[in-house]
Design a protein around this motif. Structure first.
Motif, short mmCIF file in Angstrom:
data_model
loop_
_atom_site.label_atom_id
_atom_site.label_comp_id
_atom_site.label_asym_id
_atom_site.label_seq_id
_atom_site.Cartn_x
_atom_site.Cartn_y
_atom_site.Cartn_z
N ILE A 1 0.84 -1.18 0.00
CA ILE A 1 0.00 0.00 0.00
C ILE A 1 0.89 1.25 0.00
O ILE A 1 1.92 1.29 0.68
N ASP A 2 0.51 2.27 -0.76
CA ASP A 2 1.30 3.51 -0.79
C ASP A 2 1.06 4.32 0.47
O ASP A 2 0.08 4.11 1.20
N ASP A 3 1.97 5.26 0.73
CA ASP A 3 1.93 6.02 1.98
C ASP A 3 0.61 6.78 2.16
O ASP A 3 0.03 6.80 3.25
N GLU A 4 0.14 7.41 1.09
CA GLU A 4 -1.08 8.21 1.20
C GLU A 4 -2.29 7.35 1.52
O GLU A 4 -3.10 7.69 2.40
N SER A 5 -2.41 6.22 0.84
CA SER A 5 -3.54 5.32 1.09
C SER A 5 -3.47 4.73 2.49
O SER A 5 -4.49 4.56 3.16
N LEU A 6 -2.25 4.42 2.95
CA LEU A 6 -2.09 3.87 4.30
C LEU A 6 -2.49 4.91 5.34
O LEU A 6 -3.21 4.59 6.30
N ALA A 7 -2.04 6.14 5.15
CA ALA A 7 -2.39 7.20 6.10
C ALA A 7 -3.90 7.41 6.16
O ALA A 7 -4.48 7.54 7.24
N ASP A 8 -4.54 7.43 4.99
CA ASP A 8 -6.00 7.60 4.95
C ASP A 8 -6.70 6.45 5.66
O ASP A 8 -7.64 6.66 6.44
N ALA A 9 -6.24 5.22 5.38
CA ALA A 9 -6.89 4.04 5.97
C ALA A 9 -6.77 4.05 7.49
O ALA A 9 -7.72 3.68 8.20
N LEU A 10 -5.63 4.50 8.01
CA LEU A 10 -5.42 4.50 9.46
C LEU A 10 -6.13 5.66 10.13
O LEU A 10 -6.80 5.49 11.16
N LEU A 11 -6.03 6.85 9.56
CA LEU A 11 -6.63 8.03 10.18
C LEU A 11 -8.15 7.97 10.18
O LEU A 11 -8.80 8.47 11.10
N ASN A 12 -8.71 7.35 9.15
CA ASN A 12 -10.17 7.27 9.07
C ASN A 12 -10.77 6.42 10.18
O ASN A 12 -11.96 6.52 10.48
N LEU A 13 -9.94 5.58 10.81
CA LEU A 13 -10.45 4.73 11.88
C LEU A 13 -10.63 5.49 13.19
O LEU A 13 -11.35 5.04 14.09
N ARG A 14 -9.99 6.66 13.30
CA ARG A 14 -10.05 7.42 14.55
C ARG A 14 -11.48 7.76 14.94
O ARG A 14 -11.87 7.66 16.11
N VAL A 15 -12.28 8.16 13.95
CA VAL A 15 -13.66 8.55 14.24
C VAL A 15 -14.47 7.38 14.78
O VAL A 15 -15.35 7.55 15.64
N TYR A 16 -14.14 6.16 14.32
CA TYR A 16 -14.87 4.99 14.80
C TYR A 16 -14.47 4.63 16.22
O TYR A 16 -15.31 4.19 17.02
N TRP B 1 -9.35 -1.32 3.11
CA TRP B 1 -8.61 -1.00 1.88
C TRP B 1 -8.87 -2.05 0.80
O TRP B 1 -9.07 -1.71 -0.36
N PHE B 2 -8.87 -3.32 1.18
CA PHE B 2 -9.14 -4.37 0.20
C PHE B 2 -10.53 -4.21 -0.42
O PHE B 2 -10.72 -4.45 -1.60
N ALA B 3 -11.49 -3.79 0.39
CA ALA B 3 -12.84 -3.55 -0.14
C ALA B 3 -12.84 -2.33 -1.06
O ALA B 3 -13.50 -2.34 -2.11
N ASP B 4 -12.10 -1.29 -0.69
CA ASP B 4 -12.06 -0.07 -1.50
C ASP B 4 -11.46 -0.31 -2.87
O ASP B 4 -11.91 0.27 -3.87
N VAL B 5 -10.42 -1.16 -2.94
CA VAL B 5 -9.80 -1.43 -4.24
C VAL B 5 -10.47 -2.61 -4.95
O VAL B 5 -10.05 -3.00 -6.04
N ALA B 6 -11.48 -3.18 -4.30
CA ALA B 6 -12.32 -4.24 -4.89
C ALA B 6 -11.51 -5.47 -5.29
O ALA B 6 -11.52 -5.89 -6.45
N VAL B 7 -10.80 -6.04 -4.32
CA VAL B 7 -10.05 -7.26 -4.62
C VAL B 7 -11.01 -8.41 -4.91
O VAL B 7 -12.16 -8.42 -4.45
N ASP B 8 -10.55 -9.36 -5.69
CA ASP B 8 -11.34 -10.57 -5.96
C ASP B 8 -11.24 -11.57 -4.83
O ASP B 8 -12.15 -12.38 -4.61
N VAL B 9 -10.11 -11.53 -4.11
CA VAL B 9 -9.87 -12.46 -3.02
C VAL B 9 -8.83 -11.84 -2.10
O VAL B 9 -7.96 -11.09 -2.54
N ALA B 10 -8.92 -12.14 -0.80
CA ALA B 10 -7.94 -11.67 0.17
C ALA B 10 -7.28 -12.85 0.85
O ALA B 10 -7.96 -13.79 1.28
N VAL B 11 -5.96 -12.81 0.94
CA VAL B 11 -5.18 -13.80 1.67
C VAL B 11 -4.78 -13.15 2.99
O VAL B 11 -4.03 -12.18 3.02
N ILE B 12 -5.32 -13.67 4.09
CA ILE B 12 -5.18 -13.04 5.39
C ILE B 12 -4.39 -13.94 6.34
O ILE B 12 -4.79 -15.07 6.62
N GLU B 13 -3.28 -13.40 6.84
CA GLU B 13 -2.46 -14.15 7.78
C GLU B 13 -2.82 -13.78 9.22
O GLU B 13 -2.92 -12.60 9.55
N VAL B 14 -3.01 -14.78 10.04
CA VAL B 14 -3.30 -14.57 11.46
C VAL B 14 -2.10 -13.92 12.14
O VAL B 14 -0.94 -14.21 11.81
#
Length: 239
Positions: free
Chosen positions: A66-81, A102-115
Motif C-alpha cells: 500500500i502507498d503512503d497516502e492510502s495507508l495514512a488515509d486508511a489508518l486516520l479514518n479509523l479514529r472517528v470509529y 482497503w481491500f474492499a475499497d480497491v475491490a479485490v477478488d480475493v484476500a489472503v489473510i495471515e493470522v
C-alpha cells in the motif's frame, strides 16, 4: 473488532478470504498463494505480519505494498470509529481493520489473510475464510495461547468456519482429533491428500513435485531455500 468492522460496513465480507495460521511458514505460504492467484488473473489483497522495513509491507495489492497516502488515509479514518465506540484499538486491530477496508475499497477478488497470533481470538478472525490453512503447530506464543501444543492447536483450529475447506499441514497424529472436530465441509491433510512428492536442492532454491487432490504438478521451482519450503508450497497450491 466486530463492532468496528460493523461500522465500516463489514468490508471483510465483501470478498472471499483465504485465512492462514501456523507456527512457521504462514508468511511464505501467503505470498506463494497470493502469487498463484494473481497469475490466474485475480485481483489479490494480502495481509501479513510483521513487516521487515516499512509498515506498508503488511498490506499488499497484487504484490505491491500500500502507498503512503492510502495507508495514512486508511489508518486516520479509523479514529472517528474509535471515538464513536469509546474504545482504543490495539495496534494490530487498527492495521487489520484498515486492511479489510482497503481491500474492499480497491475491490479485490480475493484476500489472503495471515493470522497475527493463534487464531480463535485473533483480530483477523472476524473474517469468514472459505479456505483455512494451518501450516503446522509448534510452541509459539505459548505463554498466551499455550502452554501445550494441543492447546495451541485448538486456538489455531478456531479459524475454521462452517462450510470451509481446511488445508491441514500439521501431520502429528496426536493432534488429529483437534482438527477432526472443526466444522469444515472438507479437510485435506498433508501427506495424505496433498504434499511434496520430491523436494530437491536446486540452483537458487528448491525443485519440488507437488501432489494435490487434482493431480501431480512436476518440477515446480521455488527461489527459496530449505526443505520446509516444499511443504509450504504444497499448502499454497492446495489452498
Amino acid at each position: 473488532m466486530r463492532a468496528v468492522c460493523g461500522l465500516l460496513g463489514d468490508p471483510q465480507s465483501s470478498y472471499p478470504v483465504i485465512h492462514l495460521t501456523g507456527t512457521n511458514g504462514k508468511g511464505s505460504t501467503a505470498r506463494m498463494l497470493s502469487g498463484l492467484l494473481a497469475e490466474h488473473g485475480l485481483s489479490v489483497g494480502t495481509y501479513t505480519s510483521p513487516h521487515l522495513e516499512a509498515l506498508n509491507e503488511r498490506m499488499a495489492w497484487n504484490g505491491s505494498p500500500i502507498d503512503d497516502e492510502s495507508l495514512a488515509d486508511a489508518l486516520l479514518n479509523l479514529r472517528v470509529y474509535e471515538d464513536h465506540l469509546g474504545i482504543d484499538l490495539t495496534h494490530f486491530e487498527v492495521l487489520t481493520a484498515a486492511a479489510f477496508r482497503w481491500f474492499a475499497d480497491v475491490a479485490v477478488d480475493v484476500a489472503v489473510i495471515e493470522v497475527g497470533m493463534g487464531g480463535r481470538w485473533d483480530s483477523t478472525n472476524v473474517a469468514d475464510g472459505s479456505v483455512a490453512i494451518v501450516t503446522n503447530v509448534g510452541l509459539d506464543h505459548a505463554e498466551v495461547i499455550g502452554p501445550t501444543r494441543r492447546e495451541i492447536a485448538v486456538e489455531k483450529a478456531g479459524i475454521v468456519k462452517p462450510g470451509a475447506t481446511l488445508v491441514l499441514g500439521e501431520t502429528d497424529p496426536t493432534l488429529a482429533d483437534v482438527f477432526a472436530t472443526v466444522p469444515a465441509a472438507q479437510t485435506w491433510v498433508r501427506d495424505l491428500d496433498f504434499g511434496s512428492e520430491r523436494n530437491l536442492v536446486a540452483i537458487g532454491g528448491r525443485l519440488v513435485d507437488v501432489r494435490t487432490p487434482s493431480g501431480v504438478i512436476d518440477d515446480v521451482f521455488m527461489p527459496l531455500h530449505g526443505p520446509h519450503q516444499g511443504d509450504n508450497a504444497a499448502c499454497a497450491i492446495a489452498g
